[in-house]
Design an enzyme around this catalytic site. Structure first.
Site, mmCIF file in Angstrom:
data_model
loop_
_atom_site.group_PDB
_atom_site.id
_atom_site.type_symbol
_atom_site.label_atom_id
_atom_site.label_comp_id
_atom_site.label_asym_id
_atom_site.label_seq_id
_atom_site.Cartn_x
_atom_site.Cartn_y
_atom_site.Cartn_z
ATOM 1 N N THR A 17 40.078 40.502 -23.631
ATOM 2 C CA THR A 17 39.407 41.810 -23.719
ATOM 3 C C THR A 17 38.632 42.001 -22.271
ATOM 4 O O THR A 17 38.021 41.177 -21.863
ATOM 5 C CB THR A 17 38.607 42.025 -25.001
ATOM 6 O OG1 THR A 17 38.196 43.330 -24.692
ATOM 7 C CG2 THR A 17 37.446 40.965 -24.844
ATOM 8 N N GLU B 156 37.585 41.574 -30.747
ATOM 9 C CA GLU B 156 36.805 40.577 -31.179
ATOM 10 C C GLU B 156 36.555 40.609 -32.679
ATOM 11 O O GLU B 156 36.107 39.853 -33.219
ATOM 12 C CB GLU B 156 35.212 40.808 -30.673
ATOM 13 C CG GLU B 156 35.155 40.483 -29.084
ATOM 14 C CD GLU B 156 35.171 41.805 -28.153
ATOM 15 O OE1 GLU B 156 36.202 42.563 -28.851
ATOM 16 O OE2 GLU B 156 34.759 41.557 -27.037
ATOM 17 N N LYS C 110 21.730 59.836 -21.357
ATOM 18 C CA LYS C 110 20.343 59.865 -21.329
ATOM 19 C C LYS C 110 19.666 61.039 -20.475
ATOM 20 O O LYS C 110 19.700 61.082 -19.494
ATOM 21 C CB LYS C 110 19.678 58.687 -20.946
ATOM 22 C CG LYS C 110 20.010 57.394 -21.796
ATOM 23 C CD LYS C 110 19.182 55.961 -21.557
ATOM 24 C CE LYS C 110 19.908 54.992 -22.561
ATOM 25 N NZ LYS C 110 20.438 53.741 -21.941
ATOM 26 N N TRP D 44 18.983 60.921 -26.319
ATOM 27 C CA TRP D 44 20.432 60.677 -26.139
ATOM 28 C C TRP D 44 21.609 61.997 -26.458
ATOM 29 O O TRP D 44 21.320 62.349 -27.408
ATOM 30 C CB TRP D 44 20.577 59.440 -26.950
ATOM 31 C CG TRP D 44 20.074 58.231 -26.536
ATOM 32 C CD1 TRP D 44 19.172 58.025 -25.291
ATOM 33 C CD2 TRP D 44 20.439 56.909 -27.144
ATOM 34 N NE1 TRP D 44 18.812 56.573 -25.417
ATOM 35 C CE2 TRP D 44 19.535 55.826 -26.309
ATOM 36 C CE3 TRP D 44 21.135 56.570 -28.185
ATOM 37 C CZ2 TRP D 44 19.531 54.723 -26.489
ATOM 38 C CZ3 TRP D 44 21.069 55.289 -28.291
ATOM 39 C CH2 TRP D 44 20.367 54.211 -27.642
HETATM 40 P P1 AMP Z 1 39.214 47.043 -27.560
HETATM 41 O O1 AMP Z 1 38.669 45.736 -28.063
HETATM 42 O O2 AMP Z 1 39.753 47.222 -26.409
HETATM 43 O O3 AMP Z 1 40.043 47.241 -28.967
HETATM 44 O O4 AMP Z 1 37.909 48.066 -27.838
HETATM 45 C C1 AMP Z 1 37.432 48.162 -29.027
HETATM 46 C C2 AMP Z 1 36.335 49.397 -28.747
HETATM 47 O O5 AMP Z 1 37.190 50.511 -28.806
HETATM 48 C C3 AMP Z 1 35.168 49.430 -29.710
HETATM 49 O O6 AMP Z 1 34.252 48.583 -29.471
HETATM 50 C C4 AMP Z 1 34.823 50.947 -29.754
HETATM 51 O O7 AMP Z 1 34.033 51.399 -28.459
HETATM 52 C C5 AMP Z 1 36.213 51.491 -29.247
HETATM 53 N N1 AMP Z 1 36.770 52.143 -30.622
HETATM 54 C C6 AMP Z 1 37.761 51.562 -31.470
HETATM 55 N N2 AMP Z 1 38.071 52.195 -32.559
HETATM 56 C C7 AMP Z 1 37.274 53.191 -32.250
HETATM 57 C C8 AMP Z 1 37.173 54.582 -33.229
HETATM 58 N N3 AMP Z 1 37.735 54.725 -34.270
HETATM 59 N N4 AMP Z 1 36.196 55.349 -32.692
HETATM 60 C C9 AMP Z 1 35.549 55.395 -31.653
HETATM 61 N N5 AMP Z 1 35.515 54.203 -30.728
HETATM 62 C C10 AMP Z 1 36.524 53.262 -31.225
#
Ligand code: AMP
Length: 542
Positions: free
Chosen positions: A185, A330, A437, A442
């Protein structure tokens, strides 16, 4: 007292054994551009044995890493099954990573062998000289000649290699806690980090995917897996499909809205999973080329926030409910799923569906405030989400010293910020790094985006915080206007007046052809911020 129950390893080999026998006739359907090629789970089982034999023949032993550089297709499914089942570790390489990151992760994981789609061969070939541990490359799609390998790397044709192998393999009994697969990641800082899934974590996660309060994958279903197998394990669909005998439709490299619409028409899947950007694209395509998609029982959206406008469009114009889910590489990746409580109706039900969803029993969650104190689940207190559970990472590949600030007392710090309701529904307002911010308060970039995207002339809107002398930061909105439509910044502000508080109202707007996306299709706010700071955006003040 110990229990009197048997203990048995939850292994990918057992999933494969089960899927290829009990669900022998279920299929992996790979789109070829005009039609599809099909292989049954029984064939997947035989080809997995052939691939495992071939990899042993090439010297793969123990927990050595075998990389894949592939689209979603039947051969990738075979790699998913064969590599962990033989005890090796599947390493899915994201084909969209920047070259230096790609080389970094192949070297860091010490990939010995890489399977590559013929169509991606030339792209991989460019990086192979820098991938120092790779000894063999296996090219699918017939012609191994597409790939020129550097000295010391042997290139094989997948078809020829497998044709020479027996279709049975004596799958070893593997400790369920050992590594089965890994996926890197891209962290916010530094190099990509490796997340290593165990056989056990994959098995338990697969069960969750199939549960009725989750994705509800079941025998007899056909699911279109648009989410890439090179990112967060295609949301667990491949292994879950084996577990229950659902057929999977794989789009291969045909991911544009037109081909996706063709795949839907030809295969009529019951559900489909992808990030919002894919669904936005499809929606626009369908506006211009209407098509019945009511065969979809449900569309699953995750990976970034599903805009409510998108959810309503699918449901109200096409009769297809959208299920919103949250997760991360993760978290295997299923973290929460927005199935509303059964008692709810109307607006209350929608309000639940907009959220990122409820955590399943296996995933514990907590919200942590800026001082480190745990915050209540009152739907109002905003903090960083931390999670733990049997399919949540407790460290990155390389040990506890790698990015230790992502973990705290056995909890994963997600970097996501939001609230949790008393009944356990998560609403994300931002990533910690994207929070705006302004004057000590926020502003949620996700909240603003959702409001702007609910305007009928807007296809996409991404909000970033930009420096401001008086308020520290103020929101800037990058808007993509739908083809043939027009809207001004002033009109959008007007549209927002009854939706956002006055102090949250954006003054700065930029109209762009496309919001830049990351390698996995999310809004790339880092790039937007850079474009802004380099003066590349044409900003209107309204
Ligand atoms: P990744 O590891 O590349 O899949 O990224 C994970 C991140 O994607 C999470 O920590 C969130 O910030 C974002 N994410 C995944 N699903 C959602 C969702 N349904 N709404 C908002 N953010 C999301």
């Amino acid at each position: 007292m110990l229990s009197t129950m048997q203990d048995g390893n939850l292994s990918i080999a057992n999933l494969l054994r089960h899927g290829s026998v009990a669900h022998a006739a279920s299929e992996i359907v790979t789109w070829t551009g005009a039609d599809a090629r099909r292989s049954t789970f029984a064939e997947v089982g035989r080809n997995s044995a052939r691939l495992a034999n071939a990899l042993r023949g090439l010297g793969v032993t123990g927990d050595q890493r075998v990389g894949t550089f592939m689209w979603n297709n039947a051969e990738h499914m075979v790699a998913y099954c064969a590599i962990p089942s033989m005890g090796a570790v599947l390493h899915t390489l994201n084909i969209r990573l920047f070259p230096d990151q790609l080389v970094y992760i192949a070297n860091h994981a010490e990939d010995r062998v890489i399977l590559v789609d013929g169509t991606l061969g030339p792209m991989l070939a460019k990086h192979l000289p820098s991938m120092t541990t790779v000894e063999h490359v296996i090219v699918t799609g017939g012609d191994a000649g597409v790939l020129e390998a550097p000295h010391g790397v042997e290139v094989h044709s997948y078809d020829e290699l497998l044709a020479a192998q027996p279709d049975v393999f004596d799958w070893p009994d593997i400790d369920e806690r050992s590594a089965a697969a890994m996926c890197y990641t891209s962290g916010t800082t530094g190099d990509p980090k490796g997340v290593v899934y165990s056989h056990r974590s994959i098995w338990l996660h697969s069960m969750q995917v199939c549960m009725s309060d989750s994705m509800r994958l079941a025998q007899g279903d056909t699911a279109l897996a648009i989410v890439p197998m090179f990112h967060a394990m295609s949301w667990g669909l491949p292994y879950a499909a084996l577990m229950v005998g659902a057929s999977l439709v794989m789009p291969d490299r045909f991911l544009q809205p037109g081909p996706i619409a063709e795949i839907l028409a030809a295969e009529r899947p019951a559900f489909a999973a992808a990030v919002p950007a894919i669904w936005q694209g499809l929606l626009q395509h369908l506006e211009a080329h209407p098509q019945d998609i009511s065969h979809l029982r449900e569309v699953i959206i995750g990976g970034s926030a599903a805009p409510p406008s998108l959810m309503h469009a699918f449901e109200e114009r096409y009769g297809v409910p959208v299920l919103h889910a949250w997760g991360m590489t993760e978290t295997s990746p299923l973290g929460s799923v927005a199935r509303p409580p059964a008692r709810t109706t109307g607006r209350e039900r929608w309000a639940y569906r907009y959220t990122q969803g409820r955590f399943p029993a296996s995933v514990r969650a907590r919200l942590v405030g800026e001082t480190g104190a745990e915050l209540p689940w009152d739907n109002e207190s905003v903090g960083e989400l931390e999670v733990r559970g049997p399919w949540i990472a407790e460290s990155y590949y390389g040990g506890a010293d790698v990015d230790p600030e992502k973990f705290r007392d056995g909890w994963l710090r997600t970097g996501d910020v939001g609230t949790i309701s008393p009944d356990g529904f998560l609403t994300l307002t931002d990533r910690t790094k994207d929070v705006i911010k302004s004057g000590g308060e926020w502003i949620s970039s996700v909240g603003l985006e959702n409001h702007v995207m609910s305007h009928p002339a807007v296809v996409e809107a991404a909000v970033i915080g930009v420096p401001d002398e008086k308020w520290d930061e103020r929101p800037l909105v990058a808007v993509v206007v739908a083809e043939g439509q027009q809207v001004t910044a002033g009109e959008l502000r007007e549209f927002l007046t009854d939706k956002v508080a006055r102090w949250q109202m954006p003054e700065q707007w930029t109209f762009v052809d496309e919001v830049p996306k990351t390698s996995v299709g999310k809004f790339d706010k880092k790039r937007l911020r850079t474009s802004y700071s380099q003066g590349e955006l044409d900003v209107t003040r309204a």
